[in-house]
Design an enzyme around this catalytic site. Structure first.
Site, PDB file in Angstrom:
ATOM      1  N   GLU A   1      -5.213  -5.415   8.180  1.00  0.00           N
ATOM      2  CA  GLU A   1      -4.264  -4.237   7.828  1.00  0.00           C
ATOM      3  C   GLU A   1      -4.114  -3.362   8.903  1.00  0.00           C
ATOM      4  O   GLU A   1      -5.048  -2.737   9.352  1.00  0.00           O
ATOM      5  CB  GLU A   1      -5.244  -3.433   6.688  1.00  0.00           C
ATOM      6  CG  GLU A   1      -5.522  -4.075   5.431  1.00  0.00           C
ATOM      7  CD  GLU A   1      -5.864  -3.247   4.117  1.00  0.00           C
ATOM      8  OE1 GLU A   1      -4.993  -3.266   3.167  1.00  0.00           O
ATOM      9  OE2 GLU A   1      -6.849  -2.443   4.203  1.00  0.00           O
TER      10      GLU A   1
ATOM     11  N   GLY B   1      -0.906   3.445   3.721  1.00  0.00           N
ATOM     12  CA  GLY B   1      -0.617   4.791   3.100  1.00  0.00           C
ATOM     13  C   GLY B   1       0.608   5.409   3.790  1.00  0.00           C
ATOM     14  O   GLY B   1       0.823   6.449   3.501  1.00  0.00           O
TER      15      GLY B   1
ATOM     16  N   GLU C   1     -10.394   3.133   5.918  1.00  0.00           N
ATOM     17  CA  GLU C   1     -10.862   4.347   5.556  1.00  0.00           C
ATOM     18  C   GLU C   1     -12.368   4.529   5.492  1.00  0.00           C
ATOM     19  O   GLU C   1     -12.921   5.793   6.097  1.00  0.00           O
ATOM     20  CB  GLU C   1     -10.243   4.945   3.943  1.00  0.00           C
ATOM     21  CG  GLU C   1      -8.981   4.865   4.074  1.00  0.00           C
ATOM     22  CD  GLU C   1      -7.929   4.551   3.010  1.00  0.00           C
ATOM     23  OE1 GLU C   1      -8.642   4.356   1.831  1.00  0.00           O
ATOM     24  OE2 GLU C   1      -6.869   4.365   2.698  1.00  0.00           O
TER      25      GLU C   1
ATOM     26  N   ASN D   1      -6.239  -2.437  -4.205  1.00  0.00           N
ATOM     27  CA  ASN D   1      -7.423  -1.382  -3.991  1.00  0.00           C
ATOM     28  C   ASN D   1      -7.065  -0.096  -4.530  1.00  0.00           C
ATOM     29  O   ASN D   1      -6.133   0.619  -4.289  1.00  0.00           O
ATOM     30  CB  ASN D   1      -7.371  -1.472  -2.505  1.00  0.00           C
ATOM     31  CG  ASN D   1      -8.314  -0.363  -2.016  1.00  0.00           C
ATOM     32  OD1 ASN D   1      -9.138   0.245  -2.865  1.00  0.00           O
ATOM     33  ND2 ASN D   1      -8.362  -0.073  -0.719  1.00  0.00           N
TER      34      ASN D   1
ATOM     35  N   LYS E   1      -8.801   2.431  -4.735  1.00  0.00           N
ATOM     36  CA  LYS E   1      -9.202   3.868  -3.891  1.00  0.00           C
ATOM     37  C   LYS E   1      -9.866   4.803  -5.045  1.00  0.00           C
ATOM     38  O   LYS E   1     -10.475   4.232  -6.042  1.00  0.00           O
ATOM     39  CB  LYS E   1      -8.222   4.430  -3.095  1.00  0.00           C
ATOM     40  CG  LYS E   1      -7.688   3.108  -2.174  1.00  0.00           C
ATOM     41  CD  LYS E   1      -6.785   3.849  -1.021  1.00  0.00           C
ATOM     42  CE  LYS E   1      -6.135   2.636  -0.266  1.00  0.00           C
ATOM     43  NZ  LYS E   1      -5.457   2.973   0.829  1.00  0.00           N
TER      44      LYS E   1
ATOM     45  N   SER F   1       0.658  -0.654   2.972  1.00  0.00           N
ATOM     46  CA  SER F   1       2.491  -0.134   2.581  1.00  0.00           C
ATOM     47  C   SER F   1       3.053  -1.453   1.921  1.00  0.00           C
ATOM     48  O   SER F   1       4.494  -1.568   2.392  1.00  0.00           O
ATOM     49  CB  SER F   1       3.270   0.474   3.547  1.00  0.00           C
ATOM     50  OG  SER F   1       2.619   1.916   4.010  1.00  0.00           O
TER      51      SER F   1
ATOM     52  N   HIS G   1     -12.967  -1.410   5.349  1.00  0.00           N
ATOM     53  CA  HIS G   1     -11.731  -0.916   5.201  1.00  0.00           C
ATOM     54  C   HIS G   1     -11.435   0.248   6.095  1.00  0.00           C
ATOM     55  O   HIS G   1     -12.536   1.025   6.427  1.00  0.00           O
ATOM     56  CB  HIS G   1     -11.524  -0.380   3.636  1.00  0.00           C
ATOM     57  CG  HIS G   1     -10.230   0.068   3.449  1.00  0.00           C
ATOM     58  ND1 HIS G   1      -9.445   1.190   3.827  1.00  0.00           N
ATOM     59  CD2 HIS G   1      -8.938  -0.549   2.821  1.00  0.00           C
ATOM     60  CE1 HIS G   1      -8.315   1.412   3.343  1.00  0.00           C
ATOM     61  NE2 HIS G   1      -8.191   0.128   2.923  1.00  0.00           N
TER      62      HIS G   1
HETATM   63  P1  PGA Z   1      -1.334   0.915   0.759  1.00  0.00           P
HETATM   64  O1  PGA Z   1      -3.086   0.663   1.084  1.00  0.00           O
HETATM   65  O2  PGA Z   1      -0.760  -0.229   0.117  1.00  0.00           O
HETATM   66  O3  PGA Z   1      -1.326   2.104   0.098  1.00  0.00           O
HETATM   67  O4  PGA Z   1      -0.799   1.099   2.413  1.00  0.00           O
HETATM   68  C1  PGA Z   1      -3.495  -0.371   1.507  1.00  0.00           C
HETATM   69  C2  PGA Z   1      -5.021  -0.572   1.682  1.00  0.00           C
HETATM   70  O5  PGA Z   1      -5.645   0.716   2.063  1.00  0.00           O
HETATM   71  O6  PGA Z   1      -5.633  -1.536   1.558  1.00  0.00           O
END
Ligand code: PGA
Length: 234
Positions: free
Chosen positions: A152, A158, A89, A9, A11, A198, A87
């Site tokens: 997640e 993140g 976010e 992903n 982003k 992460s 997601h």
């Molecule tokens: P990350 O993001 O691996 O940077 O924690 C995962 C995601 O948001 O799908």
């Protein structure tokens, strides 16, 4: 046997030129499918490569006066075959509700896009012992269809904090049990459930060994072809 799916992903990173440069450096792994969700403008740059290409979001209506939005038909035309929906976010920064995300899932399915449906609890919800209730609420009314689920935990995205393999397995097992109640065991057993939050080359192997973890949704560690390739090789 469920296939292993490793999803990047990206982003709001990488232009179309950067996406092309990335894919030139990536080798197809022997035993996993590789999916990438780049920005909308880079979808067509990855079309025709060995990876499955997807979008990170879409609008629930087929068309209309929704300035700045994008439809399922548009991302399909660009070359996407899956779409990340729900997601954290999108839920947290853009106020997407469970009801709205379900409408997006319906639209994706009726348009021929595979939803990659994301769920997960916040740190506060976990501390209050509400993880199961949150996952149940987020999965409620999800239509029985071919799709991929990503668990997640919001506190792991993140942040550099990963769920331990045992914590992740416990949550995945719970998701599969909930899907089994909703959809029946056969469909639940064949639905891939990915872990995200992460994931790095250092922790991925132990996570991917867990019986109910079928792959990973990777943000930060999928931005460099070298780091992503390390995970693909596992
Ligand atoms: P990350 O993001 O691996 O940077 O924690 C995962 C995601 O948001 O799908």
């Amino acid at each position: 046997m469920r296939k292993r799916i490793l999803v990047a992903n990206w982003k709001m990173h990488k232009t179309a030129a950067e996406a092309k440069d990335f894919i030139r450096q990536l080798l197809a792994p022997a035993n996993a499918e590789v999916w990438i969700a780049p920005s909308f403008t880079a979808i067509s740059a990855l079309k025709g490569s060995f990876v499955t290409v997807g979008a990170q979001n879409m609008h629930e209506e087929a068309q209309g006066a929704f300035t700045g939005e994008i439809s399922a038909g548009m991302i399909l035309e660009a070359g996407a075959t899956f779409v990340i929906l729900g997601h954290s976010e999108r839920r947290r920064l853009f106020g997407e509700t469970d009801a709205r995300i379900l409408k997006k899932v319906q639209r994706a399915l009726s348009s021929g896009l595979t939803p990659l449906f994301c769920i997960g609890e916040t740190e506060e919800e976990r501390q209050q012992g509400k993880m199961a209730a949150v996952l149940q609420r987020q999965l409620k009314n999800l239509p029985a269809a071919d799709m991929v689920i990503a668990y997640e935990p919001v506190w792991a995205i993140g942040t550099g904090k990963t769920a331990t393999p045992e914590e992740a397995q416990e949550a995945h097992q719970l998701c599969r049990a909930l899907l089994s109640q909703m959809w029946g065991k056969e469909r639940a057993d064949k639905t891939p459930i990915l872990y995200g939050g992460s994931v790095t080359p250092q922790n991925a192997a132990d996570l991917l060994k867990q019986p109910d973890i079928d792959g990973a949704l990777i943000g930060g560690s999928a931005l460099s072809p070298q780091t992503f390739q390390e995970i693909l090789k596992l």
